[in-house]
Motif scaffolding. Structure first.
Motif, PDB file in Angstrom:
ATOM      1  N   LYS A  72       1.204  -0.969  -0.619  1.00  0.00           N
ATOM      2  CA  LYS A  72       0.088   0.278  -0.195  1.00  0.00           C
ATOM      3  C   LYS A  72       0.698   0.863   0.037  1.00  0.00           C
ATOM      4  O   LYS A  72       0.520   2.262  -0.727  1.00  0.00           O
ATOM      5  CB  LYS A  72      -1.264   0.012   0.986  1.00  0.00           C
ATOM      6  CG  LYS A  72      -2.292  -1.018   1.351  1.00  0.00           C
ATOM      7  CD  LYS A  72      -2.766  -1.054   2.786  1.00  0.00           C
ATOM      8  CE  LYS A  72      -4.115  -1.964   2.467  1.00  0.00           C
ATOM      9  NZ  LYS A  72      -5.255  -1.624   3.687  1.00  0.00           N
ATOM     10  N   THR A  88       0.953   2.708  -5.398  1.00  0.00           N
ATOM     11  CA  THR A  88       0.866   1.825  -5.063  1.00  0.00           C
ATOM     12  C   THR A  88       1.778   0.387  -5.781  1.00  0.00           C
ATOM     13  O   THR A  88       1.199   0.599  -7.041  1.00  0.00           O
ATOM     14  CB  THR A  88      -0.345   1.313  -4.151  1.00  0.00           C
ATOM     15  OG1 THR A  88      -0.897   1.512  -4.680  1.00  0.00           O
ATOM     16  CG2 THR A  88      -0.194   3.483  -3.069  1.00  0.00           C
ATOM     17  N   GLN A  90       0.355  -2.554  -4.891  1.00  0.00           N
ATOM     18  CA  GLN A  90      -1.730  -3.162  -5.238  1.00  0.00           C
ATOM     19  C   GLN A  90      -2.038  -2.677  -6.315  1.00  0.00           C
ATOM     20  O   GLN A  90      -2.883  -3.261  -7.249  1.00  0.00           O
ATOM     21  CB  GLN A  90      -2.336  -2.866  -4.157  1.00  0.00           C
ATOM     22  CG  GLN A  90      -1.673  -3.438  -2.650  1.00  0.00           C
ATOM     23  CD  GLN A  90      -2.627  -2.940  -1.478  1.00  0.00           C
ATOM     24  OE1 GLN A  90      -3.190  -2.580  -1.600  1.00  0.00           O
ATOM     25  NE2 GLN A  90      -2.638  -3.728  -0.465  1.00  0.00           N
ATOM     26  N   SER A  91      -2.300  -1.213  -6.416  1.00  0.00           N
ATOM     27  CA  SER A  91      -2.752  -0.435  -7.470  1.00  0.00           C
ATOM     28  C   SER A  91      -2.270  -1.362  -8.825  1.00  0.00           C
ATOM     29  O   SER A  91      -2.791  -1.391  -9.740  1.00  0.00           O
ATOM     30  CB  SER A  91      -2.734   1.317  -7.173  1.00  0.00           C
ATOM     31  OG  SER A  91      -1.232   1.432  -7.320  1.00  0.00           O
ATOM     32  N   GLU A 217     -10.209  -0.296  -9.492  1.00  0.00           N
ATOM     33  CA  GLU A 217      -9.900  -0.356  -8.589  1.00  0.00           C
ATOM     34  C   GLU A 217      -8.447  -0.121  -8.178  1.00  0.00           C
ATOM     35  O   GLU A 217      -8.067   0.871  -7.605  1.00  0.00           O
ATOM     36  CB  GLU A 217     -10.476  -2.077  -7.911  1.00  0.00           C
ATOM     37  CG  GLU A 217      -9.805  -1.987  -6.972  1.00  0.00           C
ATOM     38  CD  GLU A 217     -10.468  -3.864  -6.229  1.00  0.00           C
ATOM     39  OE1 GLU A 217      -9.866  -3.670  -4.727  1.00  0.00           O
ATOM     40  OE2 GLU A 217     -10.943  -4.692  -7.072  1.00  0.00           O
ATOM     41  N   HIS A 220      -8.535   3.740  -8.456  1.00  0.00           N
ATOM     42  CA  HIS A 220      -8.918   3.767  -6.799  1.00  0.00           C
ATOM     43  C   HIS A 220      -7.881   3.727  -5.112  1.00  0.00           C
ATOM     44  O   HIS A 220      -7.121   4.817  -4.701  1.00  0.00           O
ATOM     45  CB  HIS A 220      -9.925   3.071  -6.666  1.00  0.00           C
ATOM     46  CG  HIS A 220     -11.035   3.520  -5.172  1.00  0.00           C
ATOM     47  ND1 HIS A 220     -11.070   4.774  -5.171  1.00  0.00           N
ATOM     48  CD2 HIS A 220     -10.699   2.772  -3.770  1.00  0.00           C
ATOM     49  CE1 HIS A 220     -11.311   5.067  -3.782  1.00  0.00           C
ATOM     50  NE2 HIS A 220     -10.890   3.997  -2.803  1.00  0.00           N
ATOM     51  N   LEU A 221      -6.989   2.550  -5.884  1.00  0.00           N
ATOM     52  CA  LEU A 221      -6.050   2.602  -5.022  1.00  0.00           C
ATOM     53  C   LEU A 221      -4.689   3.597  -5.018  1.00  0.00           C
ATOM     54  O   LEU A 221      -4.194   3.449  -4.623  1.00  0.00           O
ATOM     55  CB  LEU A 221      -5.676   1.384  -5.276  1.00  0.00           C
ATOM     56  CG  LEU A 221      -6.404  -0.199  -4.288  1.00  0.00           C
ATOM     57  CD1 LEU A 221      -5.921  -1.093  -5.037  1.00  0.00           C
ATOM     58  CD2 LEU A 221      -7.100  -0.306  -3.455  1.00  0.00           C
ATOM     59  N   SER A 234     -13.880   2.818  -6.979  1.00  0.00           N
ATOM     60  CA  SER A 234     -14.032   2.106  -7.057  1.00  0.00           C
ATOM     61  C   SER A 234     -15.413   1.258  -7.401  1.00  0.00           C
ATOM     62  O   SER A 234     -16.230   2.075  -6.838  1.00  0.00           O
ATOM     63  CB  SER A 234     -13.396   0.829  -6.031  1.00  0.00           C
ATOM     64  OG  SER A 234     -14.031   0.897  -4.806  1.00  0.00           O
TER      65      SER A 234
END
Length: 284
Positions: A72, A88, A90-91, A217, A220-221, A234
């Motif tokens: 993150k 990030t 994750q993204s 998503e 958004h992350l 998301s």
């Protein structure tokens, strides 16, 4: 052990198992379509390997949950005026997974409807190793999404003292139980999907929707913001799965009402249909 067999733990286990099965629907659809292009004897093997990989990825990620959560952290920031964000790990993974799913789904639809005939007389149009590679790549993304959702659910629920120590065991159990259930039903589901062209196209359309959801998503992350104030949000998974189940319900009604003699459209790159055509030709 007392905590593991408490009512809170059992409710959490049932909830997480159900959640893993729901989140695994897209995995089953992808497995069905990819394995449908293999030789008949290789299809069960591809499904088993795909689901075992899904279980392995999820368990490894659960053991490395600290590392997963560290993704993150922002890798880099950018601001181009019309678009800004904080990218990030994750993204990046989820965004790349969405792009791959969109590419794969659109390509499969093209090959099934307008592509050249890649398989003849039941001959597989792809290799087992190629199918497993595709399954493994997408399983990484599905596993991240599944584990992050499960961790978010567990961490958002109030828990008694000491429950955090048992949470990892409960999440691992939910993954194992859900994968075993999916293994039991993967064969019949894959057979049904590959025998019905409309279900195949619907399945690929669902994968396009899931790809769009992953793109949203991932954006958004990464906190993608257009023109300084329009941040990307998301898409709630509930809307997506409602659309999938409603579409399947309508299609099942159509299939039940139209059990007439008309032969369904035969899609390309499907070894099941190729084998049926071969048997028909031999009979004639």
């Amino acid at each position: 052990m007392e905590i593991l067999f408490s009512s809170n733990a059992l409710i959490a286990l049932l909830t997480l198992t159900f959640l893993e099965i729901i989140l695994g629907i897209d995995n089953i659809v992808f497995l069905s379509i990819v394995s449908g292009k293999l030789k008949a004897e290789d299809q069960p093997k591809a499904r088993r390997i795909g689901l075992i990989l899904a279980m392995a990825f999820r368990i490894v990620l659960l053991f490395g949950i600290t590392w997963v959560m560290s993704l993150k952290a922002t890798i880099f920031d950018f601001d181009w005026g019309f678009l800004s964000g904080h990218v990030t790990g994750q993204s990046l993974i989820i965004f790349a997974g969405g792009l791959f799913l969109l590419y794969k789904s659109v390509t499969e639809i093209h090959h099934k409807l307008e592509g050249e005939e890649d398989s003849e007389s039941g001959k597989a149009s792809t290799s087992l190793s190629g199918a497993i590679l595709q399954i493994a790549l997408l399983n990484i993304v599905f596993s991240f999404d599944s584990i992050l959702t499960a961790v978010g659910l567990v961490s958002s629920e109030p828990a008694p003292k000491g429950f955090g120590e048992a949470a990892l065991i409960i999440m691992i159990l939910s993954v194992v139980i859900s994968i075993i259930i999916m293994m039991i039903f993967a064969g019949p589901v894959s057979k049904f999907v590959n025998e019905h062209p409309t279900i195949q196209i619907l399945g690929l359309s669902f994968l396009i929707l899931i790809g769009v959801m992953l793109l949203a998503e991932g954006s958004h992350l990464a906190h993608f913001t257009f023109f300084g104030h329009n941040e990307v949000h998301s898409i709630p998974k509930g809307y997506l799965y409602f659309a999938i189940f409603f579409s399947l319900f309508v299609e099942f009604l159509n299939m039940k009402m139209k059990k007439s003699s008309k032969k369904p459209v035969q899609l390309r790159n499907n070894t099941i249909h190729d084998e049926k055509l071969k048997d028909t030709d031999i009979t004639n």
